[in-house]
Design an enzyme around this catalytic site. Structure first.
Site, PDB file in Angstrom:
ATOM      1  N   ARG A 104       0.849  -1.190   0.000  1.00  0.00           N
ATOM      2  CA  ARG A 104       0.000   0.000   0.000  1.00  0.00           C
ATOM      3  C   ARG A 104       0.882   1.237   0.000  1.00  0.00           C
ATOM      4  NH1 ARG A 104      -4.729   0.194   4.232  1.00  0.00           N
ATOM      5  NH2 ARG A 104      -3.023   0.678   5.634  1.00  0.00           N
ATOM      6  N   THR A 108      -1.293   7.404  -0.366  1.00  0.00           N
ATOM      7  CA  THR A 108      -2.626   7.258  -0.987  1.00  0.00           C
ATOM      8  C   THR A 108      -3.378   6.036  -0.471  1.00  0.00           C
ATOM      9  OG1 THR A 108      -1.764   5.866  -2.751  1.00  0.00           O
ATOM     10  CG2 THR A 108      -1.699   8.252  -3.125  1.00  0.00           C
ATOM     11  N   ASP A 200       0.294  -3.493  11.901  1.00  0.00           N
ATOM     12  CA  ASP A 200       0.778  -3.833  10.557  1.00  0.00           C
ATOM     13  C   ASP A 200       1.151  -5.316  10.531  1.00  0.00           C
ATOM     14  OD1 ASP A 200       2.390  -2.165   8.023  1.00  0.00           O
ATOM     15  OD2 ASP A 200       2.774  -4.297   8.394  1.00  0.00           O
ATOM     16  N   ASP A 203       4.775  -6.256   9.380  1.00  0.00           N
ATOM     17  CA  ASP A 203       5.789  -5.919  10.390  1.00  0.00           C
ATOM     18  C   ASP A 203       5.722  -6.885  11.568  1.00  0.00           C
ATOM     19  OD1 ASP A 203       6.758  -3.824   8.922  1.00  0.00           O
ATOM     20  OD2 ASP A 203       5.672  -2.275  10.014  1.00  0.00           O
TER      21      ASP A 203
HETATM   22  C1  PRP Z   1      -1.172  -4.987   4.215  1.00  0.00           C
HETATM   23  C2  PRP Z   1      -1.958  -6.283   4.268  1.00  0.00           C
HETATM   24  C3  PRP Z   1      -2.764  -6.219   3.002  1.00  0.00           C
HETATM   25  C4  PRP Z   1      -3.051  -4.753   2.868  1.00  0.00           C
HETATM   26  C5  PRP Z   1      -4.458  -4.498   3.304  1.00  0.00           C
HETATM   27  O1  PRP Z   1      -0.084  -5.103   3.387  1.00  0.00           O
HETATM   28  O2  PRP Z   1      -1.151  -7.421   4.386  1.00  0.00           O
HETATM   29  O3  PRP Z   1      -2.078  -6.707   1.876  1.00  0.00           O
HETATM   30  O4  PRP Z   1      -2.142  -4.064   3.729  1.00  0.00           O
HETATM   31  O5  PRP Z   1      -4.793  -3.170   3.128  1.00  0.00           O
HETATM   32  P1  PRP Z   1      -5.880  -2.690   2.077  1.00  0.00           P
HETATM   33  O6  PRP Z   1      -7.077  -3.557   2.230  1.00  0.00           O
HETATM   34  O7  PRP Z   1      -6.141  -1.265   2.495  1.00  0.00           O
HETATM   35  O8  PRP Z   1      -5.281  -2.759   0.696  1.00  0.00           O
HETATM   36  P2  PRP Z   1       0.997  -3.925   3.222  1.00  0.00           P
HETATM   37  O9  PRP Z   1       0.593  -3.038   2.094  1.00  0.00           O
HETATM   38  O10 PRP Z   1       1.230  -3.282   4.536  1.00  0.00           O
HETATM   39  O11 PRP Z   1       2.270  -4.682   2.693  1.00  0.00           O
HETATM   40  P3  PRP Z   1       3.180  -5.810   3.411  1.00  0.00           P
HETATM   41  O12 PRP Z   1       2.362  -7.078   3.428  1.00  0.00           O
HETATM   42  O13 PRP Z   1       4.339  -5.911   2.489  1.00  0.00           O
HETATM   43  O14 PRP Z   1       3.549  -5.346   4.783  1.00  0.00           O
HETATM   44  N1  URA Z   2      -2.573  -3.440   6.691  1.00  0.00           N
HETATM   45  C1  URA Z   2      -2.217  -3.924   7.889  1.00  0.00           C
HETATM   46  O1  URA Z   2      -1.220  -4.659   7.997  1.00  0.00           O
HETATM   47  N2  URA Z   2      -2.957  -3.610   8.957  1.00  0.00           N
HETATM   48  C2  URA Z   2      -4.048  -2.824   8.881  1.00  0.00           C
HETATM   49  O2  URA Z   2      -4.699  -2.579   9.898  1.00  0.00           O
HETATM   50  C3  URA Z   2      -4.398  -2.318   7.621  1.00  0.00           C
HETATM   51  C4  URA Z   2      -3.646  -2.648   6.537  1.00  0.00           C
END
Ligand code: PRP
Ligand code: URA
Length: 209
Positions: A104, A108, A200, A203
């Site tokens: 994400r 944005t 997150d 993380d």
């Molecule tokens: C997180 C999560 C989803 C997304 C959800 O990933 O694992 O993929 O956010 O959010 P959304 O419904 O608003 O799209 P992130 O973008 O943090 O990436 P990561 O898995 O690499 O930490």
């Molecule tokens: N992605 C995450 O990992 N946690 C949230 O709460 C939303 C998006």
């Protein structure tokens, strides 16, 4: 409209509650993710087709039900979705695994693609897209768009925690996709994080910040 299945089994609820706690360590978080997805995967695949097969037991010949082929594909959304792959593979060791890399954009909150590799026979498989979080729904919608572009048809989405906003967005964009969740939380905050959520997920799984 895709159905929303909420897994309210006490074991699942308990383990997700432990994952939410700030003091849960990275190792425990990872172990719990595998345990929860194994329980969820067990239930989410309840309608997989069976076929009668003739076998021989030590006593006699018998016709028994076995899974009709092993036609499953697991598609984690990188990177947090990777935390669900081992649990699903423990149930379906012959499943194929596709990968979709999305993150994400911090400003944005829109998903940005960086990787996509699907099994070549994805069109013939029951597909489980896995990701711990469904927040705005942007990542899930984009991932399923890619899978459909590669020919995927029978798709389900499985996550731990969903926000009402994400469920609505996903249902509108992909009404053919059933959604399996362990908990439907209250809302999104101003940074598009799920409240109360677990923070997150990537993380917490990998010990980054
Ligand atoms: C997180 C999560 C989803 C997304 C959800 O990933 O694992 O993929 O956010 O959010 P959304 O419904 O608003 O799209 P992130 O973008 O943090 O990436 P990561 O898995 O690499 O930490
Ligand atoms: N992605 C995450 O990992 N946690 C949230 O709460 C939303 C998006």
């Amino acid at each position: 409209m895709g159905k929303v299945h909420v897994f309210d089994h006490p074991l699942i609820q308990h383990k997700v509650a432990l994952m939410r706690k700030t003091e849960t360590t990275t190792k425990d978080f990872r172990d719990l993710a595998t345990e929860v997805v194994t329980l969820m995967g067990f239930e989410a695949t309840r309608n997989l087709p069976l076929e009668p097969v003739e076998i021989e037991t030590p006593i006699c010949k018998a016709t028994v039900n076995m899974l009709k082929g092993e036609d499953i594909a697991i598609v984690p959304i990188l990177r947090a979705g990777l935390g669900f792959v081992d649990g699903m593979l423990s149930l379906y060791p012959n499943a194929k695994v596709g990968h979709i890399g999305l993150y994400r954009d911090p400003e944005t909150h829109e998903p940005v693609e960086y990787y996509c590799k699907m099994p070549t026979d994805i069109d013939k498989r029951e597909i489980f897209v896995v990701d711990p979080m469904l927040a705005t729904g942007g990542s899930a919608v984009a991932a399923i768009d890619f899978i459909k572009q590669h020919g995927g048809k029978n798709i389900a989405f499985m996550c731990l925690i969903a926000a009402p906003e994400g469920i609505e967005v996903l249902q509108k964009a992909h009404p053919d996709v059933d959604i399996y969740i362990a908990a439907k939380d209250e809302k999104l905050n101003e940074n598009a994080y799920i409240v109360p959520g677990l923070g997150d997920a990537g993380d917490r799984l990998y010990g980054t910040k």
